[in-house]
Design a protein around this motif. Structure first.
Motif, PDB file in Angstrom:
ATOM      1  N   HIS A 117      87.492  40.026  64.269  1.00 51.71           N
ATOM      2  CA  HIS A 117      86.183  39.524  63.868  1.00 51.71           C
ATOM      3  C   HIS A 117      85.264  40.655  63.448  1.00 51.71           C
ATOM      4  O   HIS A 117      85.482  41.820  63.795  1.00 51.71           O
ATOM      5  N   THR A 118      84.207  40.297  62.721  1.00 51.98           N
ATOM      6  CA  THR A 118      83.118  41.217  62.418  1.00 51.98           C
ATOM      7  C   THR A 118      81.875  40.417  62.076  1.00 51.98           C
ATOM      8  O   THR A 118      81.944  39.217  61.803  1.00 51.98           O
ATOM      9  N   GLY A 119      80.725  41.086  62.105  1.00 52.28           N
ATOM     10  CA  GLY A 119      79.457  40.444  61.757  1.00 52.28           C
ATOM     11  C   GLY A 119      78.476  40.415  62.913  1.00 52.28           C
ATOM     12  O   GLY A 119      77.268  40.533  62.737  1.00 52.28           O
ATOM     13  N   THR A 120      78.993  40.250  64.150  1.00 51.32           N
ATOM     14  CA  THR A 120      78.187  40.352  65.364  1.00 51.32           C
ATOM     15  C   THR A 120      78.891  41.309  66.317  1.00 51.32           C
ATOM     16  O   THR A 120      80.107  41.483  66.254  1.00 51.32           O
ATOM     17  N   TYR A 121      78.094  41.897  67.235  1.00 52.38           N
ATOM     18  CA  TYR A 121      78.626  42.980  68.066  1.00 52.38           C
ATOM     19  C   TYR A 121      78.032  42.925  69.470  1.00 52.38           C
ATOM     20  O   TYR A 121      76.948  42.399  69.690  1.00 52.38           O
ATOM     21  N   ARG A 122      78.769  43.510  70.416  1.00 52.64           N
ATOM     22  CA  ARG A 122      78.293  43.545  71.793  1.00 52.64           C
ATOM     23  C   ARG A 122      77.289  44.657  72.040  1.00 52.64           C
ATOM     24  O   ARG A 122      76.552  44.637  73.025  1.00 52.64           O
ATOM     25  N   SER A 123      77.250  45.645  71.137  1.00 48.89           N
ATOM     26  CA  SER A 123      76.350  46.782  71.318  1.00 48.89           C
ATOM     27  C   SER A 123      76.111  47.464  69.974  1.00 48.89           C
ATOM     28  O   SER A 123      76.825  47.212  68.994  1.00 48.89           O
ATOM     29  N   ARG A 124      75.123  48.330  69.954  1.00 48.50           N
ATOM     30  CA  ARG A 124      74.855  49.107  68.732  1.00 48.50           C
ATOM     31  C   ARG A 124      76.047  50.008  68.403  1.00 48.50           C
ATOM     32  O   ARG A 124      76.433  50.132  67.241  1.00 48.50           O
ATOM     33  N   LYS A 125      76.627  50.602  69.422  1.00 45.62           N
ATOM     34  CA  LYS A 125      77.779  51.493  69.209  1.00 45.62           C
ATOM     35  C   LYS A 125      78.921  50.750  68.538  1.00 45.62           C
ATOM     36  O   LYS A 125      79.565  51.261  67.615  1.00 45.62           O
ATOM     37  N   GLU A 126      79.189  49.529  68.981  1.00 45.48           N
ATOM     38  CA  GLU A 126      80.266  48.738  68.395  1.00 45.48           C
ATOM     39  C   GLU A 126      79.977  48.419  66.921  1.00 45.48           C
ATOM     40  O   GLU A 126      80.880  48.378  66.093  1.00 45.48           O
ATOM     41  N   SER A 127      78.697  48.220  66.596  1.00 42.54           N
ATOM     42  CA  SER A 127      78.323  47.866  65.223  1.00 42.54           C
ATOM     43  C   SER A 127      78.514  49.011  64.240  1.00 42.54           C
ATOM     44  O   SER A 127      78.561  48.795  63.031  1.00 42.54           O
ATOM     45  N   GLU A 128      78.621  50.224  64.748  1.00 43.31           N
ATOM     46  CA  GLU A 128      78.718  51.391  63.874  1.00 43.31           C
ATOM     47  C   GLU A 128      80.127  51.648  63.363  1.00 43.31           C
ATOM     48  O   GLU A 128      80.344  52.497  62.501  1.00 43.31           O
ATOM     49  N   HIS A 129      81.105  50.900  63.879  1.00 47.16           N
ATOM     50  CA  HIS A 129      82.490  51.076  63.444  1.00 47.16           C
ATOM     51  C   HIS A 129      82.779  50.194  62.230  1.00 47.16           C
ATOM     52  O   HIS A 129      82.563  48.986  62.266  1.00 47.16           O
ATOM     53  N   ALA A 130      83.237  50.813  61.154  1.00 45.10           N
ATOM     54  CA  ALA A 130      83.588  50.058  59.954  1.00 45.10           C
ATOM     55  C   ALA A 130      84.772  49.142  60.251  1.00 45.10           C
ATOM     56  O   ALA A 130      85.694  49.521  60.976  1.00 45.10           O
ATOM     57  N   CYS A 131      84.742  47.939  59.694  1.00 41.91           N
ATOM     58  CA  CYS A 131      85.832  46.976  59.912  1.00 41.91           C
ATOM     59  C   CYS A 131      86.868  47.137  58.800  1.00 41.91           C
ATOM     60  O   CYS A 131      86.658  46.693  57.666  1.00 41.91           O
TER      61      CYS A 131
END
Length: 395
Positions: A117-131
């Motif tokens: 999945h992508t589009g929502t994240y558990r944390s800011r750190k997780e959101s910084e990883h390219a899918c």
């Protein structure tokens, strides 16, 4: 030539009528049959991507009762996995229907069932990883963004690092109106108001067109542009899964057109749109396709707010074919799916090609006519010579 086939599905929803019909006993729901007819078609693809428009926040948070706020049992995700769905976009206007805890638990459930999945994240750190998803050597970069999160309904406004838990195209909607007058008005449920309007012969159809705001907050679009740049550097091909637009409208509005043009200028190869709840046009772009809306994989046609004018019970499934050796896009095709709702409101999603073979009489003629209309809308042209196929070539 041998191909790598990547397929895209539209909105995957579970509204109250479907949820009620899927209940087999207390605390137990079965959605397997609803999606089982997609298993063969999905099995012909190397990777299948859909748009998950519900959360799985757990039974204690209350399963779907309202018209516009969703929470679905975990077995729904199990059924998606069993029918061959590998990946879902989670950035949409319902991702915060049970708050941040519901958002995070949904991602945990997807992980436990083996759906990426992508589009929502558990944390800011997780959101910084390219899918970046690798399929048979093809590095597919996937980006997912939504216009909003229904904060004017669910009252969930993000702040601080929590803002990074959802990929947003613009600021969230304003907080809901909690004045005394508004609270009095809200004592009557939306569904009841809609029924009253219908009985009185007044308009109850929620057909809306998205307009371009007077001002655009470029903070959000700059974040999107930065992510596109990052993903393009790491992938062979980039796809943006876009959630925006009016609802139940055939012609995309100004905002949808603006975002499509913005994404195209940033160098996205293909755009797969959703949210309007019926199939809209698809056009050639860059090295791929921009599809404004694929329509509904699983919406309940019996829901009182659903106007049937523009075939919301049909959806487009887009297939992109890449060369195995050079990993370049070679062709694109589309399959058409139909939702069949039983008398007790259980849904079954069927490819129209399969359904056509097992349908007779007037129902067969109606299926043929509607499929023809939906395909013409998607391809934005008059198709004079039409016959039922499993896939129609679009590029």
């Amino acid at each position: 030539m041998e191909y790598i086939k990547i397929s895209f599905l539209g909105d995957i929803m579970c509204e109250r009528p479907f949820l009620k019909a899927a209940k087999i006993k207390q605390h137990d729901y079965d959605f397997d049959q609803a999606f089982s007819s997609l298993k063969t078609l999905n099995g012909k693809s190397d990777y299948v991507i859909g748009n998950l428009e519900t959360v799985c926040a757990g039974e204690t948070r209350g399963y779907t009762k309202e018209l516009y706020s969703f929470n679905t049992p975990d077995t729904f995700i199990s059924a998606l996995k069993k029918c061959g769905i590998d990946f879902v976009s989670t950035a949409n206007n319902h991702c915060l229907d049970r708050g941040l805890d519901g958002l995070r638990r949904t991602l945990d459930v997807l992980d436990s069932k083996g759906i990426q999945h992508t589009g929502t994240y558990r944390s800011r750190k997780e959101s910084e990883h390219a899918c970046i998803i690798e399929v048979m050597g093809l590095k597919l970069g996937i980006i997912s963004y939504t216009y909003g999160t229904n904060s004017n309904i669910n009252d969930v406004l993000l702040s601080g690092d929590d803002v990074y838990c959802v990929n947003l195209l613009q600021p969230q909607e304003k907080k809901k109106d909690n004045t005394l007058l508004a609270r009095i008005k809200n004592l009557v449920p939306i569904e009841t108001k809609t029924k009253i309007r219908k009985i009185l012969g007044k308009s109850y159809k929620n057909i809306t067109i998205d307009k371009l705001p007077n001002t655009l907050d470029m903070t959000y679009l700059n974040r999107l542009a930065d992510e596109i740049k990052q993903v393009k550097e790491l992938s062979d091909y980039t796809v943006c899964l876009l959630h925006c637009g009016g609802q139940f409208n055939l012609v995309p509005g100004e905002y949808s057109e603006y975002i499509m043009e913005f994404l195209q200028k940033q160098g996205v190869d293909s755009i797969i749109g959703n949210h309007p709840h019926n199939v809209q046009k698809a056009k050639k772009m860059n090295n791929g396709l921009k599809a404004y809306c694929l329509g509904n994989v699983s919406i309940s046609p019996s829901s009182i707010y659903v106007p049937m004018d523009n075939h919301p019970d049909y959806s487009a499934m887009v297939h992109l074919y890449f060369g195995k050796k050079d990993r370049l896009l070679k062709k694109a095709t589309v399959s058409i799916l139909k939702i069949v709702e039983s008398d007790n409101n259980y849904l079954e999603i069927k490819p129209v090609f399969d359904l056509f073979q097992n349908t007779k009489g007037n129902s067969r003629q109606e299926l043929f006519r509607c499929t023809h209309e939906v395909l013409q809308i998607f391809m934005e042209k008059n198709i004079t010579s039409f016959e039922m196929q499993e896939e129609w070539e679009i590029l």
